[in-house]
Design an enzyme around this catalytic site. Structure first.
Site, PDB file in Angstrom:
ATOM      1  N   LYS A  34       0.786  -1.231   0.000  1.00 14.42           N
ATOM      2  CA  LYS A  34       0.000   0.000   0.000  1.00 14.42           C
ATOM      3  C   LYS A  34       0.822   1.288   0.000  1.00 14.42           C
ATOM      4  CE  LYS A  34      -1.517  -0.231   4.831  1.00 14.42           C
ATOM      5  NZ  LYS A  34      -2.685  -0.100   5.700  1.00 14.42           N
ATOM      6  N   GLU A 113      16.704 -12.748  24.607  1.00 19.95           N
ATOM      7  CA  GLU A 113      15.610 -11.820  24.945  1.00 19.95           C
ATOM      8  C   GLU A 113      14.710 -12.480  25.970  1.00 19.95           C
ATOM      9  OE1 GLU A 113      13.748 -10.288  21.360  1.00 19.95           O
ATOM     10  OE2 GLU A 113      15.684 -10.180  20.380  1.00 19.95           O
ATOM     11  N   HIS A 241       4.800  -4.024  23.798  1.00 22.57           N
ATOM     12  CA  HIS A 241       6.240  -4.123  24.045  1.00 22.57           C
ATOM     13  C   HIS A 241       6.539  -3.290  25.279  1.00 22.57           C
ATOM     14  CE1 HIS A 241      10.550  -4.148  23.592  1.00 22.57           C
ATOM     15  NE2 HIS A 241      10.435  -5.009  22.605  1.00 22.57           N
ATOM     16  N   ARG A 288       7.332 -10.946  28.006  1.00 18.33           N
ATOM     17  CA  ARG A 288       6.849  -9.586  27.791  1.00 18.33           C
ATOM     18  C   ARG A 288       5.562  -9.217  28.504  1.00 18.33           C
ATOM     19  NH1 ARG A 288       8.053  -8.665  21.522  1.00 18.33           N
ATOM     20  NH2 ARG A 288      10.265  -8.715  21.954  1.00 18.33           N
ATOM     21  N   HIS A 349       2.317  -3.581  20.169  1.00 15.31           N
ATOM     22  CA  HIS A 349       3.457  -4.037  19.371  1.00 15.31           C
ATOM     23  C   HIS A 349       3.110  -5.163  18.403  1.00 15.31           C
ATOM     24  CE1 HIS A 349       7.683  -4.719  18.553  1.00 15.31           C
ATOM     25  NE2 HIS A 349       7.612  -5.979  18.965  1.00 15.31           N
ATOM     26  N   ARG A 384       3.398 -13.990  22.588  1.00 10.42           N
ATOM     27  CA  ARG A 384       4.490 -14.388  21.690  1.00 10.42           C
ATOM     28  C   ARG A 384       5.848 -14.301  22.383  1.00 10.42           C
ATOM     29  NH1 ARG A 384       7.866 -11.258  17.952  1.00 10.42           N
ATOM     30  NH2 ARG A 384       6.851  -9.463  18.880  1.00 10.42           N
TER      31      ARG A 384
HETATM   32  P1  FAD Z   1       4.896  -6.470   7.507  1.00 13.12           P
HETATM   33  O1  FAD Z   1       6.347  -6.594   7.469  1.00 13.12           O
HETATM   34  O2  FAD Z   1       4.308  -5.472   8.404  1.00 13.12           O
HETATM   35  O3  FAD Z   1       4.383  -6.144   6.031  1.00 13.12           O
HETATM   36  C1  FAD Z   1       3.023  -5.852   5.810  1.00 13.12           C
HETATM   37  C2  FAD Z   1       2.856  -5.471   4.361  1.00 13.12           C
HETATM   38  O4  FAD Z   1       1.487  -5.485   4.008  1.00 13.12           O
HETATM   39  C3  FAD Z   1       3.347  -4.071   4.018  1.00 13.12           C
HETATM   40  O5  FAD Z   1       4.002  -4.153   2.770  1.00 13.12           O
HETATM   41  C4  FAD Z   1       2.069  -3.261   3.855  1.00 13.12           C
HETATM   42  O6  FAD Z   1       2.160  -2.181   2.968  1.00 13.12           O
HETATM   43  C5  FAD Z   1       1.176  -4.326   3.264  1.00 13.12           C
HETATM   44  N1  FAD Z   1      -0.253  -4.065   3.420  1.00 13.12           N
HETATM   45  C6  FAD Z   1      -0.977  -4.014   4.565  1.00 13.12           C
HETATM   46  N2  FAD Z   1      -2.265  -3.780   4.259  1.00 13.12           N
HETATM   47  C7  FAD Z   1      -2.350  -3.673   2.918  1.00 13.12           C
HETATM   48  C8  FAD Z   1      -3.398  -3.420   2.013  1.00 13.12           C
HETATM   49  N3  FAD Z   1      -4.656  -3.221   2.417  1.00 13.12           N
HETATM   50  N4  FAD Z   1      -3.118  -3.376   0.704  1.00 13.12           N
HETATM   51  C9  FAD Z   1      -1.852  -3.545   0.243  1.00 13.12           C
HETATM   52  N5  FAD Z   1      -0.811  -3.784   1.057  1.00 13.12           N
HETATM   53  C10 FAD Z   1      -1.070  -3.856   2.370  1.00 13.12           C
HETATM   54  N6  FAD Z   1       9.720  -9.667  15.298  1.00 13.12           N
HETATM   55  C11 FAD Z   1      10.768 -10.502  15.467  1.00 13.12           C
HETATM   56  O7  FAD Z   1      10.645 -11.724  15.273  1.00 13.12           O
HETATM   57  N7  FAD Z   1      11.980  -9.995  15.852  1.00 13.12           N
HETATM   58  C12 FAD Z   1      12.182  -8.677  16.071  1.00 13.12           C
HETATM   59  O8  FAD Z   1      13.289  -8.274  16.385  1.00 13.12           O
HETATM   60  C13 FAD Z   1      11.086  -7.801  15.907  1.00 13.12           C
HETATM   61  N8  FAD Z   1      11.238  -6.472  16.154  1.00 13.12           N
HETATM   62  C14 FAD Z   1      10.201  -5.634  15.869  1.00 13.12           C
HETATM   63  C15 FAD Z   1      10.377  -4.268  16.006  1.00 13.12           C
HETATM   64  C16 FAD Z   1       9.377  -3.384  15.668  1.00 13.12           C
HETATM   65  C17 FAD Z   1       9.577  -1.907  15.810  1.00 13.12           C
HETATM   66  C18 FAD Z   1       8.143  -3.888  15.198  1.00 13.12           C
HETATM   67  C19 FAD Z   1       7.029  -2.963  14.814  1.00 13.12           C
HETATM   68  C20 FAD Z   1       7.936  -5.265  15.085  1.00 13.12           C
HETATM   69  C21 FAD Z   1       8.965  -6.132  15.421  1.00 13.12           C
HETATM   70  N9  FAD Z   1       8.793  -7.510  15.292  1.00 13.12           N
HETATM   71  C22 FAD Z   1       9.859  -8.342  15.491  1.00 13.12           C
HETATM   72  C23 FAD Z   1       7.576  -8.057  14.717  1.00 13.12           C
HETATM   73  C24 FAD Z   1       7.823  -8.346  13.236  1.00 13.12           C
HETATM   74  O9  FAD Z   1       8.626  -7.320  12.700  1.00 13.12           O
HETATM   75  C25 FAD Z   1       6.551  -8.415  12.446  1.00 13.12           C
HETATM   76  O10 FAD Z   1       5.637  -9.266  13.080  1.00 13.12           O
HETATM   77  C26 FAD Z   1       6.841  -8.980  11.060  1.00 13.12           C
HETATM   78  O11 FAD Z   1       7.835  -8.226  10.432  1.00 13.12           O
HETATM   79  C27 FAD Z   1       5.587  -8.973  10.237  1.00 13.12           C
HETATM   80  O12 FAD Z   1       5.930  -9.286   8.913  1.00 13.12           O
HETATM   81  P2  FAD Z   1       4.768  -9.358   7.852  1.00 13.12           P
HETATM   82  O13 FAD Z   1       5.409  -9.717   6.559  1.00 13.12           O
HETATM   83  O14 FAD Z   1       3.680 -10.193   8.353  1.00 13.12           O
HETATM   84  O15 FAD Z   1       4.187  -7.860   7.796  1.00 13.12           O
HETATM   85  C1  SIN Z   2      12.698  -6.384  20.168  1.00 10.83           C
HETATM   86  O1  SIN Z   2      13.729  -6.243  19.520  1.00 10.83           O
HETATM   87  O2  SIN Z   2      12.594  -6.168  21.369  1.00 10.83           O
HETATM   88  C2  SIN Z   2      11.490  -6.842  19.443  1.00 10.83           C
HETATM   89  C3  SIN Z   2      11.567  -8.274  19.274  1.00 10.83           C
HETATM   90  C4  SIN Z   2      10.239  -8.821  18.886  1.00 10.83           C
HETATM   91  O3  SIN Z   2       9.257  -8.109  18.837  1.00 10.83           O
HETATM   92  O4  SIN Z   2      10.183 -10.032  18.666  1.00 10.83           O
END
Ligand code: FAD
Ligand code: SIN
Length: 534
Positions: A34, A113, A241, A288, A349, A384
């Site tokens: 998006k 962690e 978080h 957490r 988070h 989680r």
């Molecule tokens: P995302 O990576 O969020 O991608 C979602 C995609 O969907 C995006 O491209 C978006 O544009 C698209 N999208 C959404 N709705 C629509 C729509 N209606 N139309 C078109 N496109 C759409 N997890 C870990 O395991 N380790 C970590 O260290 C960790 N650290 C984190 C730190 C932060 C700050 C955050 C926010 C999360 C963290 N997490 C971590 C969680 C983890 O990053 C996410 O759960 C994971 O990246 C999700 O991946 P995903 O591919 O499901 O979604």
């Molecule tokens: C963090 O780095 O603390 C986030 C890790 C996670 O959300 O799994």
């Protein structure tokens, strides 16, 4: 415009990109996203990805840690699948070119962690997600069979409902034929017909006033499946978080990775007291849900808006070298983390529940798969375990790729699906109503459906959400579509699902903590403080 593709992938984070790379050998793949392709939660992941790489770690230990963190509400078979496939999926990331930090001996520099009994988190400094996103995206862009449409918003899934056939929650064979996609630049709604669709739309942190999630996290995939009458589960388990940087009004909140606590940083209240041992023998590295609740309690007792994370005792050079991004960010607001404590507070988070999927990433709707944060595989249970979500995305995108590639040749396009009908719709002139309603919704959820809940709070939230739902549907039904009204509609649906699931759960468990049902003691509360042994 009508477009045909073998595989439609909605989302360009780790779940969508890794799936696309795998199925591209079987057919044409269209990824829609998006905003910019790299604007995802994946990009912001800091701590890393949990996987079993070396002894003394074992699959059994990682399985047990996952079950304990999840308050034993996890699906044991899904946990076993995820953990035992972790090593293979990480090796694949390495083959794609992802670079994880190593020690001088060449072994991976594994982090730790909350809730992990071993060092098992692979990372790239404190910017692991960026490294993964960048590498996978590069591969995707080079692939001749994959097309990406940026600035394209998926509005709704196509099912037999769009052929005038009634579909409800009991319809056994709801089938997905693709999606209506809004081209944000031209305002055209394209009909994308697909044999297989993967939802990889990520989380929904923007349901709350304070979140670590980027603005794209509005629960679109979960809401689309809910509207298409598919099964959504466990939405009450929203992970906060414990340590987001307290720096209002910055949104999203900048994350201070849990890996920093794994490195020795300590939580202190504003009086300077290290308070975590009062709540759990594992101290700052308890799972957490426990840490977030403890911070919430400390803030309430003292009437404070934040607590501190103390790194002052940690070796300065190593601290800066391991966490350069956090060090640099804090400096921009005048905090040198080697000398000054970091103000932190919990922020929404991660959504542990979502679109119900099976071992192969299949949703309850035929030819529709889901992976990543929008999916509910059963891995996380009631909470989680840190760094298990990047892993989950890889494992179930891999499995969804295997399953869908096997079936793709027997699936036909549904050409009878009509194009979007915008007759009688008007441009929304009242954008203020939409932005104001989003704020109202976030405030309701943060006040009543947050870290600590009660029946009265949940009932109050539901009554207010019902009003917002009716007002939003009214605007939606009259409007030419735009992203903001679609996102609001999706946020309302997700807020409703969270609240209704919370009301249905008559116990305190994991991330769902309610004053009306005191928690019962489970294995997770009888742990040895250091080893995690029962
Ligand atoms: P995302 O990576 O969020 O991608 C979602 C995609 O969907 C995006 O491209 C978006 O544009 C698209 N999208 C959404 N709705 C629509 C729509 N209606 N139309 C078109 N496109 C759409 N997890 C870990 O395991 N380790 C970590 O260290 C960790 N650290 C984190 C730190 C932060 C700050 C955050 C926010 C999360 C963290 N997490 C971590 C969680 C983890 O990053 C996410 O759960 C994971 O990246 C999700 O991946 P995903 O591919 O499901 O979604
Ligand atoms: C963090 O780095 O603390 C986030 C890790 C996670 O959300 O799994």
């Amino acid at each position: 415009m009508r477009y045909h593709t073998d595989f439609l992938v909605i989302g360009s984070g780790i779940a969508g990109l890794s799936f696309a790379l795998k199925v591209a050998q079987k057919g044409k793949v269209l990824i829609v996203t998006k905003t910019r392709a790299d604007e995802t939660a994946t990009r912001y992941a800091q701590g890393g990805i949990a996987a079993v790489m070396y002894t003394p770690d074992t699959y059994e230990k990682h399985i047990r840690d996952t079950m304990i963190a999840g308050d034993e509400l996890n699906d044991p078979e899904i946990v076993r699948i995820t953990i035992t496939e972790s090593t293979a999926r990480v090796k694949e990331l390495l083959e794609w070119g992802v670079d994880f930090d190593r020690t001088e001996s060449g072994r991976f520099d594994l982090g730790k962690e909350g809730g992990h009994s071993e060092y098992r988190v692979l990372h790239h400094k404190d910017q692991t997600g960026l490294e993964i996103e960048k590498t996978l995206l590069k591969r995707v862009l080079e692939h001749p069979n994959i097309t990406i449409w940026e600035n394209h918003f998926a509005v709704d899934l196509l099912t037999q409902h769009h052929l005038g056939i009634e579909v409800n929650k009991r319809t056994p064979d709801i089938t997905c034929f693709g999606a209506y996609i809004l081209d944000i630049e031209t305002n055209e709604i394209k009909t994308v017909l697909a044999k297989v669709t993967l939802l990889a739309t990520g989380g929904a942190g923007n349901v709350y006033s304070s979140t670590t999630n980027p603005p794209i996290a509005t629960g679109d995939g979960i809401a689309m499946v809910h509207r298409a009458k598919g099964v959504i589960e466990n939405m009450e388990f929203i992970q906060f978080h414990p340590t987001a940087l307290f720096n209002p009004p910055e949104r999203p909140s900048f994350l201070i990775t849990e890996a920093l606590r794994g490195f020795g940083a300590e939580l202190r209240n504003q009086k300077g007291e290290a308070f975590m041992k009062k709540y759990d023998p594992r101290g700052s590295l308890a799972p957490r849900d426990i840490v977030a609740r403890a911070i919430d309690n400390e803030m309430k007792i003292h009437g404070d808006e934040f607590v501190y994370l103390d790194c002052r005792h940690l070796p300065k050079n190593e601290l800066i070298n391991h966490f350069p991004n956090i060090y640099a960010k804090c400096l921009t607001i005048g905090i040198d983390i080697t000398h000054t404590m970091i103000p932190v507070a919990p922020a929404a988070h991660y959504v542990c529940g979502g679109i119900k999927t099976d071992q192969w990433g299949r949703s309850s709707i035929k030819n529709l798969y889901a992976s990543g944060e929008c999916a509910h595989t059963g891995l996380h249970g009631a909470n989680r375990l840190a760094s298990n979500s990047l892993l989950e995305s890889l494992v179930f995108s891999h499995r969804a790729a295997l399953d869908s590639a096997k079936n793709i040749d027997s699936i036909e396009y549904k050409n009878e699906i009509p194009d979007w009908n915008a007759e009688g719709m008007m441009l929304t002139e009242e954008m203020i109503l939409i932005t104001q309603t989003i704020r109202e919704l976030q405030s309701i959820m943060s006040s009543y459906v947050s870290i600590v809940r009660s029946n009265i709070r949940l009932e109050r939230a539901l009554r207010r959400l019902e009003i917002i739902f009716r007002e939003t549907e009214d605007i939606y039904n009259r409007s030419i579509l735009n992203v903001k009204i679609c996102e609001l509609r999706n946020l309302v649906a997700v807020a409703y699902l969270i609240t209704k699931s919370a009301m249905a759960r008559k116990e305190s468990r994991g991330l769902h903590y309610t004053l009306d049902y005191p928690p019962i003691k489970r294995a997770s509360e009888h742990h040895h403080p250091l080893t995690g042994e029962l």
